[in-house]
Design an enzyme around this catalytic site. Structure first.
Site, PDB file in Angstrom:
ATOM      1  N   HIS A  22       3.659  -6.022  10.354  1.00  0.00           N
ATOM      2  CA  HIS A  22       2.744  -7.172  10.359  1.00  0.00           C
ATOM      3  C   HIS A  22       2.894  -8.020   9.099  1.00  0.00           C
ATOM      4  O   HIS A  22       3.421  -7.562   8.071  1.00  0.00           O
ATOM      5  CB  HIS A  22       1.298  -6.686  10.478  1.00  0.00           C
ATOM      6  CG  HIS A  22       0.852  -5.837   9.325  1.00  0.00           C
ATOM      7  ND1 HIS A  22       0.450  -6.361   8.106  1.00  0.00           N
ATOM      8  CD2 HIS A  22       0.759  -4.494   9.196  1.00  0.00           C
ATOM      9  CE1 HIS A  22       0.131  -5.386   7.285  1.00  0.00           C
ATOM     10  NE2 HIS A  22       0.309  -4.235   7.917  1.00  0.00           N
ATOM     11  N   GLU A  97      -1.708   1.970  12.321  1.00  0.00           N
ATOM     12  CA  GLU A  97      -1.372   2.605  11.051  1.00  0.00           C
ATOM     13  C   GLU A  97      -1.967   4.012  11.000  1.00  0.00           C
ATOM     14  O   GLU A  97      -2.876   4.362  11.767  1.00  0.00           O
ATOM     15  CB  GLU A  97      -1.915   1.741   9.892  1.00  0.00           C
ATOM     16  CG  GLU A  97      -1.620   2.239   8.494  1.00  0.00           C
ATOM     17  CD  GLU A  97      -0.137   2.388   8.225  1.00  0.00           C
ATOM     18  OE1 GLU A  97       0.448   3.383   8.695  1.00  0.00           O
ATOM     19  OE2 GLU A  97       0.431   1.521   7.521  1.00  0.00           O
TER      20      GLU A  97
END
Length: 231
Positions: A22, A97
């Site tokens: 990201h 994550e």
């Protein structure tokens, strides 16, 4: 219908998966630990996402875009998907994550003092240690995200697919593809990492850590990104 196979060949025995970290967040820049906390991109991160989207739009056709459901990944994926044929972004929670438990929300340099037990678990050389506060061990992260990528690969043989995810996840994917290799260091924001997933669950890496779409001031060298070393 426009050809979706990325190199216009048929019956390929692999899926090509472009794994992208990201874009930058304000917490990356401040070295604050995000984990599962849902932090948006900052302005620099949105610019990075535009750059990587422009790059991918000029490469072989993207058939699908997958993303972690966390905002920083999903927004990056939306920008890529819009540029690569106005595709739908398919979210997968297993691409999140690593959950970092009591470490989440802390500035990395202060974590050892504020949450010593969590920091000790996080810093352990053992891969089976959970982090206090609901955090995952490295083994749990590895199993979760490698299973997710294999699932995507099995579904999209002969296609080129983008997956937008996080630094800790990408380190685990590298370990799955190259188990005997040296541990990777920084995973830079919007870096491009190209995997091929073959029949028989064989993985190879074609491109690693490529940020050629960013200039030297366009990426963050020192931000915290999900593990001890990623950028």
């Amino acid at each position: 219908m426009e050809e979706s196979r990325f190199d216009c060949e048929e019956d390929l025995d692999y899926a090509e998966i472009v794994v992208v970290r990201h874009g930058e967040t304000s917490w990356n820049a401040e070295r604050k630990i995000q984990g599962h906390l849902d932090v948006e991109l900052n302005d620099a991160g949105r610019q990075q996402a535009q750059r990587v989207a422009e790059r991918l739009s000029k490469e072989p056709k993207i058939a699908h875009v997958y993303s972690s459901d966390l905002k920083r990944a999903f927004e990056t994926a939306q920008i890529i998907a819009a540029k690569c044929g106005k595709l739908e972004v398919l979210t997968d929670r297993d691409l999140r994550e690593r959950h970092l438990g009591d470490m989440q929300g802390l500035v990395y340099q202060e974590a050892s003092k504020i949450r010593p037990e969590a920091y000790k678990a996080f810093s352990s050389n053992r891969t089976d240690v959970d982090i206090p506060g609901g955090g995952e061990s490295l083994d749990k992260l590895y199993d979760r995200c490698t299973t997710a990528l294999q699932r995507i690969g099995d579904k999209h043989k002969g296609e080129r697919v983008v997956v937008v995810t996080h630094g800790g996840v990408i380190r685990s994917l590298h370990e799955r593809a190259r188990p005997s290799a040296r541990k990777v260091e920084k995973i830079l924001n919007t870096s491009v990492n190209v995997f091929r997933l073959f029949d028989g669950e064989k993985w190879t890496i074609q491109v690693w850590g490529d940020v050629s779409h960013l200039d030297q001031t366009g990426f963050l060298q020192s931000g915290f990104g999900g593990d001890r070393t990623s950028g």
